[in-house]
Every structure is written in structure tokens, then in C-alpha cells.
Write a protein that holds these residues in place. Structure first.
Motif, mmCIF file in Angstrom:
data_model
loop_
_atom_site.group_PDB
_atom_site.id
_atom_site.type_symbol
_atom_site.label_atom_id
_atom_site.label_comp_id
_atom_site.label_asym_id
_atom_site.label_seq_id
_atom_site.Cartn_x
_atom_site.Cartn_y
_atom_site.Cartn_z
ATOM 1 N N ARG A 80 11.845 33.777 26.353
ATOM 2 C CA ARG A 80 10.683 33.809 25.919
ATOM 3 C C ARG A 80 9.837 32.638 27.574
ATOM 4 O O ARG A 80 9.234 33.561 27.997
ATOM 5 C CB ARG A 80 10.141 32.940 24.782
ATOM 6 N N VAL A 98 11.937 43.640 22.772
ATOM 7 C CA VAL A 98 11.554 42.644 21.683
ATOM 8 C C VAL A 98 12.574 42.780 20.874
ATOM 9 O O VAL A 98 12.041 44.128 20.291
ATOM 10 C CB VAL A 98 10.074 42.931 21.532
ATOM 11 N N ASP A 103 9.775 36.414 15.313
ATOM 12 C CA ASP A 103 8.498 35.561 14.688
ATOM 13 C C ASP A 103 7.471 35.450 16.069
ATOM 14 O O ASP A 103 7.786 35.314 16.873
ATOM 15 C CB ASP A 103 9.051 34.361 14.615
ATOM 16 N N ASN A 104 5.562 35.568 15.802
ATOM 17 C CA ASN A 104 5.417 35.679 17.473
ATOM 18 C C ASN A 104 4.969 34.457 17.886
ATOM 19 O O ASN A 104 5.168 33.489 16.551
ATOM 20 C CB ASN A 104 4.265 36.299 16.390
ATOM 21 N N ASP A 105 4.925 33.797 18.774
ATOM 22 C CA ASP A 105 4.759 32.467 18.814
ATOM 23 C C ASP A 105 4.019 32.798 20.164
ATOM 24 O O ASP A 105 3.483 34.266 20.795
ATOM 25 C CB ASP A 105 5.668 31.344 19.347
ATOM 26 N N GLU A 106 3.169 31.597 20.755
ATOM 27 C CA GLU A 106 2.406 32.119 21.909
ATOM 28 C C GLU A 106 2.592 32.360 22.934
ATOM 29 O O GLU A 106 2.790 33.364 23.736
ATOM 30 C CB GLU A 106 2.072 30.705 22.253
ATOM 31 N N VAL A 108 6.024 34.935 23.189
ATOM 32 C CA VAL A 108 5.176 36.118 22.762
ATOM 33 C C VAL A 108 4.427 37.117 22.443
ATOM 34 O O VAL A 108 4.560 37.875 23.148
ATOM 35 C CB VAL A 108 6.176 36.683 21.143
ATOM 36 N N ARG A 109 3.492 36.687 22.173
ATOM 37 C CA ARG A 109 2.313 36.712 22.210
ATOM 38 C C ARG A 109 1.739 37.229 24.149
ATOM 39 O O ARG A 109 1.240 38.289 24.597
ATOM 40 C CB ARG A 109 1.442 36.541 21.527
ATOM 41 N N GLU A 110 1.713 36.023 24.924
ATOM 42 C CA GLU A 110 1.415 36.328 26.021
ATOM 43 C C GLU A 110 2.448 37.863 26.682
ATOM 44 O O GLU A 110 1.734 38.298 27.590
ATOM 45 C CB GLU A 110 1.315 35.298 26.747
ATOM 46 N N LEU A 112 4.146 39.970 25.740
ATOM 47 C CA LEU A 112 3.703 40.995 24.828
ATOM 48 C C LEU A 112 1.860 41.460 25.773
ATOM 49 O O LEU A 112 1.978 43.211 25.611
ATOM 50 C CB LEU A 112 3.632 41.426 23.601
ATOM 51 N N GLN A 113 1.729 40.875 25.583
ATOM 52 C CA GLN A 113 -0.248 40.824 26.413
ATOM 53 C C GLN A 113 -0.245 41.448 28.101
ATOM 54 O O GLN A 113 -0.387 41.811 28.356
ATOM 55 C CB GLN A 113 -0.874 39.939 26.481
ATOM 56 N N GLU A 124 11.264 47.914 21.917
ATOM 57 C CA GLU A 124 11.837 46.994 19.863
ATOM 58 C C GLU A 124 13.355 47.015 19.663
ATOM 59 O O GLU A 124 14.464 48.638 19.145
ATOM 60 C CB GLU A 124 11.310 47.301 18.710
#
Length: 317
Positions: A80, A98, A103-106, A108-110, A112-113, A124
Motif C-alpha cells: 500500500r 486491487v 478492507d478500505n483504509d486511507e 487504499v482510498r488515496e 484508488l483516487q 479487481e
């Protein structure tokens, strides 16, 4: 009697050939065929075989394509933190894998963004597939696929400088195996107006994702070229009029005394431990040392290159 036969298609004359016309074939047959081709162009002639063999040898000696030569497999950035840092620094990735049901965390979200903003492919995949792709590394559910770097040809660097009406300022790395050092040098070359970096094709650091990250994105605008033989490449630069300057702790000239930095120059940086290789050192026009009043024995390759590039930029300004 001859001539009175009622049988069809019976020949009634001793005259041979077409009786109506030849369609111009006889006339064309009398026309000249032009000058006799040279022996080297006649198929099957000894000189033709020799000419073909020489052409094949010349093609084998021809330099590799300037861009887009043979490419290796894609590089994978796993984990990550590593994936997020690579995306932040603009590593030219193509696909972000992915893990399913991750499980999403900060981070993972960044990731993806950033991938969405850059237009990357999002794929996926189940965990076993990611395990297989990474040979069992701890990927933490994120894998970034980076395509092979497209290297320039060393002659492209000097040609681009001359096309812009500038004196070439190039850095060549001799024996640098840490991609982070390569990335740092690329960043310094970009900062001080250099025209590119040359690395050996074998036993040297290449433009991996690690080098891209260290360059802080400057690798996107500073070309890196690969030389099959570094010594011959430096000799080729010398024939173009560039001065080859090697950095060495036991150099004969101190950096501030070198006037050549104001003109077309190649700065050669060796490894921190072994320095310049023998043949490369003998090829250099000058062996230059950086004064270090603090008593340090040597500098990191990236730092040493930055110091010399600053001095070259100062003289050119």
C-alpha cells in the motif's frame, strides 16, 4: 488433293507461325533490354553474393533503434505505501490491481483516487491471483503495473541540445547499481538544465519504479539513454566536440579550476566504492576532484553529480 480437303483446322500451308499477327510480341522481342547490370546486381553471380553478405554485415553493425527497442516485462510495485508513493510521484503506471473484498483504509482510498485521476486501468483480482503475480510478496491487496522504460539513444541527447542552440550538458554513470542514485542524478540534471543521463546497458541501475520515485517525476522530461559500451560512447561524444570530465577523489584538477564546464561536456560519475573503471578513467579528458574541507572521503553519486552540475550551470549563466 492438298487445298481441297473438307476437314476443319487442317493446315493448308507450309508457313509456320501466326498467320494473322503476333500481337506485337515479335516487335518487343527486337527491342533492347537496356544496359547490362553490373556483376554485383546479377543474381547468382559471385560478386552479387559478396555484395549481399556485406549488406548483412552492415545491418548487423547498425545501431539499435533510437527509441522503443526490445522491452522487458512490466515491473510490479507492491504494498500500500509503495503504491501510493509511486502514484504521488507520477510513475507512469498503466494498471492498478486491487484485491477483491479488500478492507478500505486511507491508503487504499488515496491509491484508488490517484489511479482514477490519472486514468489508469482498475482491475479487481482475487488474492490467489495477486499472490501468483507477485511471487508471494506481501502486496497488502494493491499491485501497480509499470511498463518498461523507453530509453533514448545516447546520440539523441547531444543532438537535442544542439538543435536548441545549446551546449550539451550530459551525465554518464559508470558502475552505479542503485536505482535511487540514478533517480537522484536525473533530478539534479533536470534542476540544473542538463540534457540527459547515460547508463551502461549491463551491470548498472535502470529506470525502475524506485528510480522514478527518487526522481520526483523529473524522469518524465529528462531522457535516460543506454550505452552498449560506455567507453566507445564517450569516445563518440569526444568526436562530436564534447569534453569528457571524470569525477575522481585523486583527480588532477579541482572543480573550480575547470573552465571546460562552460562548454559542451559529459560528466562521468563512478560508484561510491570503486570510482571510475579503468578504461572509462583513461578515456576522460580531465579527472576532477571536488574539494571537501570537512574531511569526508567521498560523496554519494547523486550528491557529487549535483555539485558538479551546479558549477556547470553557474558558469553557463
Amino acid at each position: 488433293m492438298a487445298g481441297n480437303s473438307q476437314r476443319r483446322n487442317r493446315r493448308t500451308s507450309n508457313k509456320k507461325g501466326a498467320t494473322v499477327g503476333s500481337g506485337g510480341q515479335r516487335r518487343r522481342g527486337l527491342e533492347g533490354k537496356g544496359p547490362t547490370p553490373p556483376a554485383s546486381a546479377r543474381k547468382g553471380h559471385k560478386k552479387n553474393r559478396v555484395a549481399n553478405a556485406q549488406a548483412k554485415q552492415a545491418a548487423a553493425r547498425r545501431p539499435a533503434p533510437r527509441r522503443g527497442g526490445p522491452k522487458g516485462p512490466n515491473e510490479l510495485v507492491v504494498g500500500r505505501n509503495s503504491v501510493v508513493e509511486a502514484l504521488r510521484e507520477g510513475v507512469p503506471a498503466k494498471t492498478l490491481y486491487v484485491q477483491q473484498y479488500l478492507d478500505n483504509d486511507e491508503r487504499v482510498r488515496e491509491a484508488l483516487q490517484l489511479a482514477t485521476d490519472k486514468g489508469l486501468n482498475l482491475m479487481e483480482a482475487p488474492r490467489p491471483e495477486l499472490d501468483r503475480m507477485t511471487n508471494g510478496l506481501n502486496h497488502q491487496g494493491l499491485v501497480l503495473s509499470v511498463p518498461p522504460y523507453e530509453y533514448a539513444h545516447p546520440e539523441d541527447l547531444s543532438a537535442a541540445a544542439y538543435d536548441n542552440g545549446e551546449d550539451p550538458l550530459i551525465v554518464a554513470l559508470d558502475g552505479i547499481t542503485d536505482p535511487r542514485n540514478l533517480g537522484a542524478v536525473v533530478r539534479s540534471v533536470s534542476a540544473f538544465g542538463g540534457h540527459g543521463v547515460v547508463v551502461p546497458e549491463r551491470r548498472a541501475a535502470g529506470m525502475t519504479a524506485s528510480a522514478w520515485k527518487t526522481s520526483a517525476g523529473t524522469a518524465a522530461r529528462t531522457p535516460v539513454a543506454r550505452a552498449t559500451n560506455m567507453t566507445r560512447m564517450l569516445e563518440s561524444y569526444q568526436k562530436e566536440g564534447l569534453v569528457v570530465v571524470g569525477l575522481a577523489a585523486d583527480g588532477d584538477v579541482e572543480l573550480h579550476e575547470l573552465e571546460a564546464l562552460g562548454g559542451p561536456v559529459v560528466i562521468v560519475v563512478g560508484s561510491e566504492g570503486k570510482g571510475l573503471s579503468r578504461l572509462v578513467g583513461e578515456t576522460c579528458d580531465f579527472r576532477v576532484r571536488i574539494p571537501m574541507p570537512g574531511g569526508a572521503e567521498s560523496l554519494n553519486a547523486g550528491v557529487a553529480a549535483g555539485v558538479v552540475l551546479y558549477e556547470a550551470a553557474r558558469r553557463r549563466a
